[in-house]
Design a protein around this motif. Structure first.
Motif, PDB file in Angstrom:
ATOM      1  N   SER A  77     -15.552  25.265  11.624  1.00  0.00           N
ATOM      2  CA  SER A  77     -15.454  24.039  10.831  1.00  0.00           C
ATOM      3  C   SER A  77     -15.492  22.803  11.730  1.00  0.00           C
ATOM      4  O   SER A  77     -16.084  21.787  11.361  1.00  0.00           O
ATOM      5  CB  SER A  77     -14.189  24.042   9.978  1.00  0.00           C
ATOM      6  N   GLY A  78     -14.900  22.889  12.910  1.00  0.00           N
ATOM      7  CA  GLY A  78     -14.978  21.776  13.848  1.00  0.00           C
ATOM      8  C   GLY A  78     -16.394  21.543  14.344  1.00  0.00           C
ATOM      9  O   GLY A  78     -16.842  20.399  14.463  1.00  0.00           O
ATOM     10  N   LEU A  79     -17.114  22.615  14.609  1.00  0.00           N
ATOM     11  CA  LEU A  79     -18.485  22.483  15.093  1.00  0.00           C
ATOM     12  C   LEU A  79     -19.434  21.997  14.002  1.00  0.00           C
ATOM     13  O   LEU A  79     -20.355  21.226  14.280  1.00  0.00           O
ATOM     14  CB  LEU A  79     -18.968  23.820  15.657  1.00  0.00           C
ATOM     15  N   VAL A  80     -19.209  22.412  12.772  1.00  0.00           N
ATOM     16  CA  VAL A  80     -20.062  21.980  11.669  1.00  0.00           C
ATOM     17  C   VAL A  80     -19.911  20.476  11.453  1.00  0.00           C
ATOM     18  O   VAL A  80     -20.893  19.762  11.228  1.00  0.00           O
ATOM     19  CB  VAL A  80     -19.735  22.764  10.382  1.00  0.00           C
ATOM     20  N   THR A  81     -18.693  19.976  11.562  1.00  0.00           N
ATOM     21  CA  THR A  81     -18.463  18.537  11.395  1.00  0.00           C
ATOM     22  C   THR A  81     -19.227  17.743  12.444  1.00  0.00           C
ATOM     23  O   THR A  81     -19.894  16.756  12.128  1.00  0.00           O
ATOM     24  CB  THR A  81     -16.951  18.239  11.502  1.00  0.00           C
ATOM     25  N   VAL A  82     -19.141  18.169  13.686  1.00  0.00           N
ATOM     26  CA  VAL A  82     -19.854  17.477  14.771  1.00  0.00           C
ATOM     27  C   VAL A  82     -21.363  17.575  14.565  1.00  0.00           C
ATOM     28  O   VAL A  82     -22.089  16.584  14.731  1.00  0.00           O
ATOM     29  CB  VAL A  82     -19.437  18.055  16.137  1.00  0.00           C
ATOM     30  N   ALA A  83     -21.855  18.744  14.186  1.00  0.00           N
ATOM     31  CA  ALA A  83     -23.297  18.919  13.983  1.00  0.00           C
ATOM     32  C   ALA A  83     -23.818  18.035  12.857  1.00  0.00           C
ATOM     33  O   ALA A  83     -24.898  17.439  12.972  1.00  0.00           O
ATOM     34  CB  ALA A  83     -23.596  20.385  13.679  1.00  0.00           C
ATOM     35  N   LEU A  84     -23.067  17.911  11.773  1.00  0.00           N
ATOM     36  CA  LEU A  84     -23.498  17.048  10.675  1.00  0.00           C
ATOM     37  C   LEU A  84     -23.511  15.581  11.087  1.00  0.00           C
ATOM     38  O   LEU A  84     -24.431  14.831  10.731  1.00  0.00           O
ATOM     39  CB  LEU A  84     -22.587  17.245   9.459  1.00  0.00           C
ATOM     40  N   LEU A  85     -22.528  15.155  11.858  1.00  0.00           N
ATOM     41  CA  LEU A  85     -22.503  13.772  12.331  1.00  0.00           C
ATOM     42  C   LEU A  85     -23.669  13.494  13.277  1.00  0.00           C
ATOM     43  O   LEU A  85     -24.330  12.458  13.174  1.00  0.00           O
ATOM     44  CB  LEU A  85     -21.176  13.472  13.020  1.00  0.00           C
ATOM     45  N   VAL A  86     -23.947  14.417  14.173  1.00  0.00           N
ATOM     46  CA  VAL A  86     -25.080  14.249  15.093  1.00  0.00           C
ATOM     47  C   VAL A  86     -26.400  14.195  14.321  1.00  0.00           C
ATOM     48  O   VAL A  86     -27.259  13.361  14.605  1.00  0.00           O
ATOM     49  CB  VAL A  86     -25.097  15.373  16.145  1.00  0.00           C
ATOM     50  N   ALA A  87     -26.549  15.056  13.342  1.00  0.00           N
ATOM     51  CA  ALA A  87     -27.774  15.053  12.538  1.00  0.00           C
ATOM     52  C   ALA A  87     -27.945  13.725  11.809  1.00  0.00           C
ATOM     53  O   ALA A  87     -29.054  13.173  11.757  1.00  0.00           O
ATOM     54  CB  ALA A  87     -27.747  16.203  11.537  1.00  0.00           C
ATOM     55  N   LEU A  88     -26.859  13.184  11.266  1.00  0.00           N
ATOM     56  CA  LEU A  88     -26.932  11.896  10.586  1.00  0.00           C
ATOM     57  C   LEU A  88     -27.338  10.790  11.545  1.00  0.00           C
ATOM     58  O   LEU A  88     -28.205   9.960  11.233  1.00  0.00           O
ATOM     59  CB  LEU A  88     -25.585  11.574   9.948  1.00  0.00           C
ATOM     60  N   VAL A  89     -26.754  10.769  12.722  1.00  0.00           N
ATOM     61  CA  VAL A  89     -27.082   9.737  13.711  1.00  0.00           C
ATOM     62  C   VAL A  89     -28.547   9.847  14.131  1.00  0.00           C
ATOM     63  O   VAL A  89     -29.260   8.846  14.217  1.00  0.00           O
ATOM     64  CB  VAL A  89     -26.145   9.833  14.938  1.00  0.00           C
ATOM     65  N   VAL A  90     -29.024  11.050  14.378  1.00  0.00           N
ATOM     66  CA  VAL A  90     -30.411  11.239  14.808  1.00  0.00           C
ATOM     67  C   VAL A  90     -31.386  10.804  13.715  1.00  0.00           C
ATOM     68  O   VAL A  90     -32.355  10.089  13.989  1.00  0.00           O
ATOM     69  CB  VAL A  90     -30.658  12.710  15.218  1.00  0.00           C
ATOM     70  N   VAL A  91     -31.120  11.194  12.487  1.00  0.00           N
ATOM     71  CA  VAL A  91     -32.022  10.822  11.389  1.00  0.00           C
ATOM     72  C   VAL A  91     -32.034   9.311  11.187  1.00  0.00           C
ATOM     73  O   VAL A  91     -33.088   8.704  11.014  1.00  0.00           O
ATOM     74  CB  VAL A  91     -31.618  11.555  10.088  1.00  0.00           C
ATOM     75  N   GLN A  92     -30.866   8.680  11.235  1.00  0.00           N
ATOM     76  CA  GLN A  92     -30.802   7.236  11.026  1.00  0.00           C
ATOM     77  C   GLN A  92     -31.388   6.451  12.200  1.00  0.00           C
ATOM     78  O   GLN A  92     -31.827   5.324  12.025  1.00  0.00           O
ATOM     79  CB  GLN A  92     -29.352   6.803  10.791  1.00  0.00           C
ATOM     80  N   THR A  93     -31.387   7.025  13.398  1.00  0.00           N
ATOM     81  CA  THR A  93     -31.880   6.316  14.573  1.00  0.00           C
ATOM     82  C   THR A  93     -33.378   6.476  14.771  1.00  0.00           C
ATOM     83  O   THR A  93     -34.077   5.516  15.097  1.00  0.00           O
ATOM     84  CB  THR A  93     -31.149   6.809  15.838  1.00  0.00           C
TER      85      THR A  93
END
Length: 106
Positions: free
Chosen positions: A41-57
């Protein structure tokens, strides 16, 4: 998309999100107490945040773009690595993007 279809989509997505949250509360607590589930669950949270940042950037609609957001993200990453307070990180990244856009890039 018509207005009716849009609202139906919004309502269905809202109900799905509510059902998912409700299911999370109904899961027995001992299922979530295992070390494997907590790590995941900790890794999924980080992965979702990274994916959001990459898509928005790096995207604009359907296209991959390299504009002022990319160096701003680099400045933010460097500031975070230097343990700069988060508010200062946001200000530095915003100033970088604004400065580059004022110079005509992005």
């Amino acid at each position: 998309m018509t207005a009716t279809a849009l609202w139906v989509t919004v309502l269905v997505a809202s109900l799905a999100a509510f059902a998912l949250k409700l299911a999370g509360h109904l899961v027995p607590e001992h299922w979530l107490a295992t070390a494997r589930v907590q790590r995941t669950s900790g890794l999924v949270t980080v992965a979702l945040l990274v994916a959001l940042v990459v898509v928005q950037t790096f995207t604009d609609g359907q296209a991959v773009v390299l504009d002022a957001r990319v160096p701003a993200l680099g400045v933010a990453a460097a500031a975070l690595a230097l343990r700069v307070p988060f508010l200062a990180v946001v200000v530095l990244a915003a100033a970088t993007a604004a400065g580059l856009r004022a110079l005509g890039w992005g």
